[in-house]
Motif scaffolding. Structure first.
Motif, PDB file in Angstrom:
ATOM      1  N   PHE A  99       0.878  -1.200   0.017  1.00  9.20           N
ATOM      2  CA  PHE A  99       0.131  -0.032  -0.170  1.00  9.20           C
ATOM      3  C   PHE A  99       0.953   1.263  -0.075  1.00  9.20           C
ATOM      4  O   PHE A  99       0.533   2.321  -0.741  1.00  9.20           O
ATOM      5  N   ILE A 100       1.899   1.288   0.774  1.00 11.58           N
ATOM      6  CA  ILE A 100       3.051   2.342   0.676  1.00 11.58           C
ATOM      7  C   ILE A 100       3.405   2.645  -0.630  1.00 11.58           C
ATOM      8  O   ILE A 100       3.640   3.510  -0.936  1.00 11.58           O
ATOM      9  N   LEU A 105       4.208   5.204  -5.793  1.00 12.03           N
ATOM     10  CA  LEU A 105       4.233   5.445  -7.450  1.00 12.03           C
ATOM     11  C   LEU A 105       3.214   6.448  -7.606  1.00 12.03           C
ATOM     12  O   LEU A 105       3.415   6.968  -8.820  1.00 12.03           O
ATOM     13  N   PHE A 106       2.070   6.297  -7.400  1.00 13.95           N
ATOM     14  CA  PHE A 106       0.942   7.013  -7.795  1.00 13.95           C
ATOM     15  C   PHE A 106       1.427   8.274  -7.715  1.00 13.95           C
ATOM     16  O   PHE A 106       1.084   9.255  -8.840  1.00 13.95           O
ATOM     17  N   PHE A 107       2.059   8.911  -6.581  1.00 13.71           N
ATOM     18  CA  PHE A 107       2.105  10.436  -6.467  1.00 13.71           C
ATOM     19  C   PHE A 107       3.458  10.871  -7.112  1.00 13.71           C
ATOM     20  O   PHE A 107       3.698  12.294  -7.306  1.00 13.71           O
ATOM     21  N   ALA A 113       7.517  10.566 -15.201  1.00 15.75           N
ATOM     22  CA  ALA A 113       6.954  10.789 -16.542  1.00 15.75           C
ATOM     23  C   ALA A 113       7.763  11.956 -17.098  1.00 15.75           C
ATOM     24  O   ALA A 113       8.176  11.949 -18.058  1.00 15.75           O
ATOM     25  N   GLU A 114       8.137  13.156 -16.291  1.00 14.56           N
ATOM     26  CA  GLU A 114       8.582  14.147 -16.850  1.00 14.56           C
ATOM     27  C   GLU A 114      10.218  13.756 -17.104  1.00 14.56           C
ATOM     28  O   GLU A 114      10.741  14.158 -18.068  1.00 14.56           O
ATOM     29  N   ALA A 115      10.684  12.946 -16.170  1.00 14.43           N
ATOM     30  CA  ALA A 115      12.115  12.553 -16.581  1.00 14.43           C
ATOM     31  C   ALA A 115      12.126  11.852 -17.779  1.00 14.43           C
ATOM     32  O   ALA A 115      13.176  12.069 -18.743  1.00 14.43           O
ATOM     33  N   ILE A 136       1.028   5.265 -15.834  1.00 14.84           N
ATOM     34  CA  ILE A 136       1.667   4.663 -14.476  1.00 14.84           C
ATOM     35  C   ILE A 136       0.683   4.736 -13.199  1.00 14.84           C
ATOM     36  O   ILE A 136       0.936   3.693 -12.375  1.00 14.84           O
ATOM     37  N   ARG A 137      -0.153   5.851 -13.179  1.00 16.83           N
ATOM     38  CA  ARG A 137      -1.030   5.753 -12.045  1.00 16.83           C
ATOM     39  C   ARG A 137      -1.968   4.649 -12.158  1.00 16.83           C
ATOM     40  O   ARG A 137      -2.099   3.962 -10.984  1.00 16.83           O
TER      41      ARG A 137
END
Length: 545
Positions: A99-100, A105-107, A113-115, A136-137
């Motif tokens: 869960f952590i 990964l979500f946030f 993605a920018e990288a 990704i989310r």
């Protein structure tokens, strides 16, 4: 049942299951490629999956493999209560860890993605940072379930029970593919939706597959739990560890598992961060970069993972047995098991890798479409499957002989080598250079692992030389026959290959290659040397061998 027979039975189950899942994972790409419409549209899937795989390894924290090793070790000492105490708590820990990691990964998705977008090189690219973020989310939800499910598999493996892992793997793959193909087809052909939405559905299928695998393990657990309870009743070891001591040991075991499990994804991520930039420096137009990256990271990679499916099964199976014999100081048994596993692995992987190299054109065309760049990449990538397989199995052996601390240095050096040589190789050899960089880096890793195994595991590698030489000669003989047959077929086929002619070529050449290899292997006796008594069982069923 002896350890040797248990090991081979476990290897057979896991190999069959892994091979089945890999075949399914390869076959689904035929309709998926057709639905999505080419490598460029599949690139978004690849951009999301690599960071997902890395986060999955971090979330699992090496616990599934560490739990397998811990349970095998303490069961060998008769401390069944200690094993039970560990695996009950580890499942709870993995639920929290999953869960952590999902939240992380979500946030972090926009930054990842920018990288990736910044590393995309110059020119026009189809996928923006926002597109990559959204996919990704969606795939991040699978991270909630997979570490828990993988740890449950590790518990079964530590008890030398490989059926649950095998069955759950097949269920997971079938469910994932069913949701992926159905969802993508409905989005594009029924709802007239976008390629991005179809990719989102495709990656969400990983979550559905993981749920199915977890439910399958629950069914097995219900059947096996009474047997495990009986073992606990026989515990007279007097061994009792606190949770602190247990998890110190798990962390010691787990860190190398994390490092090994992320090594291949990180190699792919290095490609992801350098490939397009290197192509830009080499003057390749931006319009081609995503397409070539899709070939590298998805279409050819999926095909190459078929031969390596043997390694995955062998690495999982061998760990508890080597751990058990190493703890009991039975070094001759360790030598015998290492020799059996490596020879059996190479007996299957070498001909598979060389055969795929020779038949790269019909294989790529049959599964996707005729593409000279894709075929060239696959031709170079196919034999690299042999090195990938050896790296996976040798890492498992290093951990089995309790030298897992060395794994960290092996992987770090390997990744440094890849990072240093990748851009120059891609600039000079284009996308094929990335494959060459992976082969060189993994080769360095395999050599270092073999040095560690020889030094600490008391393994006599001189006993391996002649059987491996024979396997290579047999594989080359098979390759020559397949090449001749394929050349004769090409003389009677229109060029370039179509899907139909490619399938016809494979239907003829692959069985001939398998038949020639097995016939020579059994007639020369190398099959007996590698497969042992199983060779005689095969002879009784297949009379001409």
């Amino acid at each position: 049942m002896s350890d040797q027979k248990k090991m081979f039975r476990g290897t057979f189950l896991l190999t069959a299951a892994t091979f089945t899942t890999q075949i399914l994972g390869m076959l689904y790409l035929i309709p998926f490629y057709s639905i999505m419409g080419g490598e460029e549209n599949l690139a978004l899937y690849g951009y999301a999956y690599t960071p997902y795989t890395i986060m999955l390894s971090v979330a699992a924290a090496g616990v599934p493999g560490a739990v397998s090793k811990f349970v095998a070790k303490y069961n060998a000492l008769g401390a069944y209560e200690t094993s039970r105490k560990l695996y009950k708590s580890s499942l709870i820990v993995m639920m929290a860890s999953g869960f952590i990691a999902f939240l992380a990964l979500f946030f972090l998705a926009p930054y990842i993605a920018e990288a990736q977008s910044a590393a995309g090189g110059s020119g026009d690219h189809k996928w923006s940072a926002e597109d990559i973020t959204s996919v990704i989310r969606v795939v991040s939800f699978a991270v909630i379930v997979v570490p828990f499910m993988a740890t449950w598999r590790g518990i079964f493996q530590g008890h030398e029970s490989f059926g649950p892992t095998s069955a759950s793997s097949v269920v997971e793959q079938i469910l994932r593919i069913a949701v992926l193909l159905t969802g993508a087809f409905v989005v594009i052909n029924v709802l007239d939706g976008s390629i991005k939405t179809a990719n989102q559905i495709a990656v969400f299928a990983a979550f559905v597959g993981a749920i199915g695998a977890t439910l399958t393990l629950a069914v097995f657990w219900r059947k096996r739990k009474p047997i495990m309870q009986q073992q606990i009743g026989t515990d007279t070891s007097g061994i009792s560890l606190s949770y602190g001591d247990m998890y110190k040991e798990i962390i010691r075991y787990g860190l190398p598992f994390i490092i090994v499990s992320v090594s291949i994804p990180v190699l792919l991520f290095i490609d992801q961060m350098t490939h397009n930039n290197a192509l830009s420096l080499a003057g390749v137009p931006g319009a081609l970069q995503d397409s070539w990256f899709g070939m590298l990271n998805l279409t050819t990679h999926k095909l190459v993972m078929i031969p390596t499916s043997f390694a995955s099964a062998f690495a999982i199976t061998i760990l508890p047995f080597i751990t058990k014999n190493y703890q009991q100081k039975l070094f001759d048994n360790v030598h015998g098991q290492v020799k059996s596993m490596i020879l059996m692995l190479l007996f299957f992987v070498i001909p598979a890798g060389l055969g795929m190299m020779i038949l790269a054109a019909p294989i790529y065309t049959a599964f996707y479409s005729y593409n000279e760049v894709g075929i060239m990449i696959l031709t170079v990538y196919a034999p690299v499957s042999i090195i990938i397989s050896l790296f996976s199995v040798t890492c498992s052996i290093v951990q089995g002989i309790d030298k897992q601390s060395h794994t960290f240095y092996v992987v770090i050096i390997m990744l440094i080598v890849k990072a240093v040589i990748n851009i120059p190789l891609v600039m000079y050899f284009y996308t094929v250079g990335a494959v060459m960089g992976t082969a060189i880096a993994l080769g360095v890793g395999v050599i270092m692992n073999l040095i560690i195994i020889k030094k600490y595991g008391k393994i006599r590698f001189s006993a391996f030389v002649m059987p491996i030489f024979k396997i290579i000669v047999l594989a080359l003989a098979m390759t020559l026959v397949v090449e001749v047959v394929y050349y004769l077929l090409l003389m009677n086929m229109n060029q370039p290959l179509t899907t139909v002619t490619a399938v016809i070529a494979l239907v003829i050449t692959v069985p001939i290659g398998v038949l020639v290899y097995m016939l020579i292997a059994f007639k020369t006796g190398i099959a007996d040397e590698v497969l042992g008594e199983r060779a005689m069982k095969i002879r009784r069923k297949v009379k001409f061998l």
